[in-house]
Structures are given as structure tokens and as C-alpha cells.
Design an enzyme around this catalytic site. Sequence first.
Site, PDB file in Angstrom:
ATOM      1  CE  LYS A 177     -17.258  24.946 -29.373  1.00 37.43           C
ATOM      2  NZ  LYS A 177     -17.544  23.633 -29.398  1.00 37.43           N
ATOM      3  CD  GLU A 214     -17.755  20.673 -21.472  1.00 36.20           C
ATOM      4  OE1 GLU A 214     -18.387  20.059 -22.548  1.00 36.20           O
ATOM      5  OE2 GLU A 214     -16.784  21.300 -21.922  1.00 36.20           O
ATOM      6  CG  ASN A 219     -15.005  24.194 -26.197  1.00 35.85           C
ATOM      7  OD1 ASN A 219     -15.918  24.625 -26.831  1.00 35.85           O
ATOM      8  ND2 ASN A 219     -13.962  23.611 -26.928  1.00 35.85           N
ATOM      9  CB  SER A 275      -0.939  -0.063   1.001  1.00 37.39           C
ATOM     10  OG  SER A 275      -0.131   0.005   2.395  1.00 37.39           O
ATOM     11  CB  SER A 315     -11.999  24.538 -30.813  1.00 35.90           C
ATOM     12  OG  SER A 315     -12.055  23.694 -31.787  1.00 35.90           O
ATOM     13  CE  LYS A 360      -4.857   3.370   4.682  1.00 35.21           C
ATOM     14  NZ  LYS A 360      -4.978   2.082   4.334  1.00 35.21           N
ATOM     15  CE1 TYR A 400      -6.531  -2.988   8.349  1.00 39.09           C
ATOM     16  CE2 TYR A 400      -5.670  -5.483   8.053  1.00 39.09           C
ATOM     17  CZ  TYR A 400      -5.665  -3.997   7.732  1.00 39.09           C
ATOM     18  OH  TYR A 400      -5.054  -3.715   6.517  1.00 39.09           O
ATOM     19  CB  THR A 426     -40.234  24.455 -13.320  1.00 36.05           C
ATOM     20  OG1 THR A 426     -41.302  24.863 -14.255  1.00 36.05           O
ATOM     21  CG2 THR A 426     -40.146  25.398 -12.096  1.00 36.05           C
TER      22      THR A 426
HETATM   23  N1  ARG Z   1      -0.959  -1.532   5.212  1.00 37.11           N
HETATM   24  C1  ARG Z   1      -2.341  -1.831   6.170  1.00 37.11           C
HETATM   25  C2  ARG Z   1      -3.224  -0.756   5.885  1.00 37.11           C
HETATM   26  O1  ARG Z   1      -3.233  -0.076   5.064  1.00 37.11           O
HETATM   27  C3  ARG Z   1      -1.718  -1.603   7.532  1.00 37.11           C
HETATM   28  C4  ARG Z   1      -2.210  -2.533   8.463  1.00 37.11           C
HETATM   29  C5  ARG Z   1      -2.148  -3.707   8.394  1.00 37.11           C
HETATM   30  N2  ARG Z   1      -2.536  -4.522   9.551  1.00 37.11           N
HETATM   31  C6  ARG Z   1      -2.304  -6.071   9.210  1.00 37.11           C
HETATM   32  N3  ARG Z   1      -2.939  -6.635  10.334  1.00 37.11           N
HETATM   33  N4  ARG Z   1      -1.849  -6.414   8.473  1.00 37.11           N
HETATM   34  O2  ARG Z   1      -4.527  -1.266   6.264  1.00 37.11           O
END
Ligand code: ARG
Length: 458
Positions: free
Chosen positions: A280, A287, A282, A20, A274, A322, A314, A152
Site C-alpha cells: 500500500k 486526505e 496511501n 489569552s 501501511s 484568535k 468591546y 459529470t
Molecule cells: N486579552 C484581550 C483580548 O485578546 C485584550 C483586550 C482586553 N480588553 C479589555 N477591555 N479587557 O481581547
Amino acid sequence: MWGGRFADGPSAIMREINASIPFDKALWRQDIAASKAHVAMLAAQKIVTAEDARTISEGLDQVAGEYEANGVPEDWDLEDIHMTTESRLAELIGPVAGRLHTARSRNDQVATDFKLWVRDAIDRADDGLKALQIALVTRADENAASIMPGFTHLQTAQPVTLGHHLMAYYEMTARDRDRFADARRRLALCPLGSAALAGTGFPIDRDMTAEALGFDGPTHNSLDAVSDRDFALDYLMAASQCSLHMSRLAEELIIWASQPYGFVRMPDTLSTGSSIMPQKKNPDAAELVRGHAGRIVGCVTSLMISMKGLPLAYSKDMQNDKPPVFEAAGLLDLCIAAMTGMVADSTFNTDRMREAAELGYATATDLADWLVVQADIPFREAHHITGAAVKLAETRGVALDALPLADLKAIDERIEESVFAALSVDASVAARSSYGGTAPNQVRSQVKRARKELGMEG
Ligand code: ARG
């Protein structure tokens, strides 16, 4: 970090799917702040020595300095920002770095970092929306008496004032700010110290870390704390609704800027040309604001579906929380800024707007109302009589108030000369002075209220 029980290292595929760091490096400031709060607490509770805590804290500052100067290195083997930072810390200060992770887990760590990030995103959205509101209120004040057609079904309905129309968006953005404030209020508890899922046996002080990180206090259930992403969803839902408002405003400006309308000229700074048609201009920014709303709504859908089947506590699915939040936040900040520029710097063609209001039989309701008030005719009958007058005017290709009195009298003899005073667009808007109505005096008083809410003096 967990080599102790493993015979083989992860495959290339495992490393790639697990990483990540490519996106969660955006959390580095929050990660450093949370680690510093944690180690200060560990020292205060005598879980680590004051000297080790100082070494760790100074090491974290050094890592932060490196990130600031060179960016966060992206090594998939280190998976995420938490391990990247800890590993660099160990390189800098040696084995004492290993004491930082006492009495915490990446599960409470990531929940804490992410909450801190979302809290900042909420504050940015609020600042952006406030700037947009100031632009809306300023332009509404200038145009409190500028007449335009109100629609309307996108059909001319009744004349309204441009100030009134702009203030409608003030109301929408006020609700947006309220939703963000609500989301911020609800993310006020700190997950740090919930550890992996069950809390910890170390004598930690969760109030101390919560306070150091600007939270109201610690979360009350460690299982919930590490598995909760409601705060991210609250933000995304508020962002989605806000993006719908940005999109609707963008759409109106796009329509108004098209030549058959000609109500507005967008600022050059937020338009493109354009490559083939020299005439033009735009409305690309508008948009894209309209288009970005689709992506932002996609982000909330993405996170909801990630969360919907997860058992406590978890699960690694949650690492996918994220990207949609980061994407939505980046897009939303841009959309709000673009709309602020468009509102502040567009040139409204108020003559053209007035002309359009005069052309569309927008005062037909005023004729009907006049018949009710002045001739005591039931509204349904008045509606019918007015319909006949509109039909006649349409056949002749003239405005309602251009019909001679004799012709109006031929439709209904109770119509008098005084009707003409009611048929002008100015009279029409001035008459709609009920609270929240389009009359210039109402718009001015709403502008005044808004200016006070925004802390704009004078
Ligand atoms: N990289 C993980 C995340 O963003 C961190 C948490 C990892 N926890 C675990 N038990 N592997 O969620």
C-alpha cells in the site's frame, strides 16, 4: 494593572478563564511594532518626552530580543501579550514603562495587533497560492494535449485534456487570490488611537501611527474600530473557500490514485505506507487536506457565532477571535503547500487516462454532433440514434469507433465512413475549440495568459 479598586485578587478559575497569553503570544511581533509606533507618536506630539520615548522604545527592543531568544513567558496572571510585554518592560526600565499606555487601551491595541497578524497571513496565503498556480500551469502546459475522460456525476462524459482539467484549478485559485486581495484591501485602516471605545483627549496623531504600521490611514469611528472583527472573518471566509478548492483537488487526486483508476502516482514524499499491507501507498496528505477543510470551515463558524450577538463596543468574547484564525491559517498554509507538492511531483499515467477515455463512450456526443452537422438531423433525433449505437457497442463490448460501418448504417443509413474521423478522442477534444474549451490550442492559449498573469517569462 487595575489593583486600585479591587479588594480581592482573581480566583484561580478567573485567572484561567481570562488568560489569552497561551495563544495570543503569537501576536508578540505585532504588539511590539504597534507599541513602538505608538510611543514614537507620543513623543512627536510631546505627550511623553523624547528621552522617555527612547527608553521605552529601546526597552521594547530588548523585550523583543528576549522573546526571540527564549519565547514568550506564559504567566496567566498577566492575562495576555499586551500585559506580559508591559510588565517585562517595567522590570527592565522601571516606572517610565507606565507612560507607554498613555492614550491607548488594550482594546485598540489588540485590534491593531490582530489586523497586522491577519495581513501577514493574507500575504502568506497569496504567496502559497501563487506557487501552487505556477505548478498547475507548468503541469498543464506539459499536458495540454494529454487525453483523459472528462466526468459529470463522476461518469465518463466527454474526453478532455489533462491540461484543461488542471487549468480549472488555476481559475479557482485565481478567485481565491482575488478574495484574499479584497480582504487585504478592506483591512487597510488602523484602529490604534481609538483607545478603549471613545477615542482620547490626548492630542495624538493617528495618521502618524497608521502610516508607521503600513496602513492607509486611521479608522473613522472608534466604537467600530475596537469592536470590528470583520477583517478576521473576511480572511476566514476567503480561507474557507480556498480550503474547499484544496479539498476538491485533493479528492480528485485520491480518486485518480486508486488502483481501478490508476491515473496518477503520488510522490512518495507526500504519501505513507501501511503497517500491515506492504503493497500500500496511501494518499494521507491529500486526505488530510480534504479533512482540514472541515476544520477551517469550523473556524469561520466559530468566529461568526462569537460575534453575532455582541453589542458595541468591546466584549471579552472577542478574545476568542484568535484561536480560530490561528488554527485556520496554520492549516491552510499547510494545505496549500501540500497541494503544491502533489501537483508538481505527481506522475500522471497519461496512457491509462487515454485508455479510460476511449473505453467510456466518451465520444458519443461527437457522433450526435456529426449527425447534426453532416446529415442535418435535429439534435434530439441525433441523440436517439447515437444512444442506439452506444447500446450496440456496449453489447459487443467494443468502443464506438470499433463498430463496423454496416452496423452503424443499420441503425441509421445516413451515417457515412467520414464519421470515424470524428469518433476518436483526439478529434473530439480538438473539435472543442470554443473559447475556454478543452482543445489543446485553447488550453495552450489559457496557459499563456496565466503565465503572463504570474509573471512567468518564456
Ligand atoms: N486579552 C484581550 C483580548 O485578546 C485584550 C483586550 C482586553 N480588553 C479589555 N477591555 N479587557 O481581547
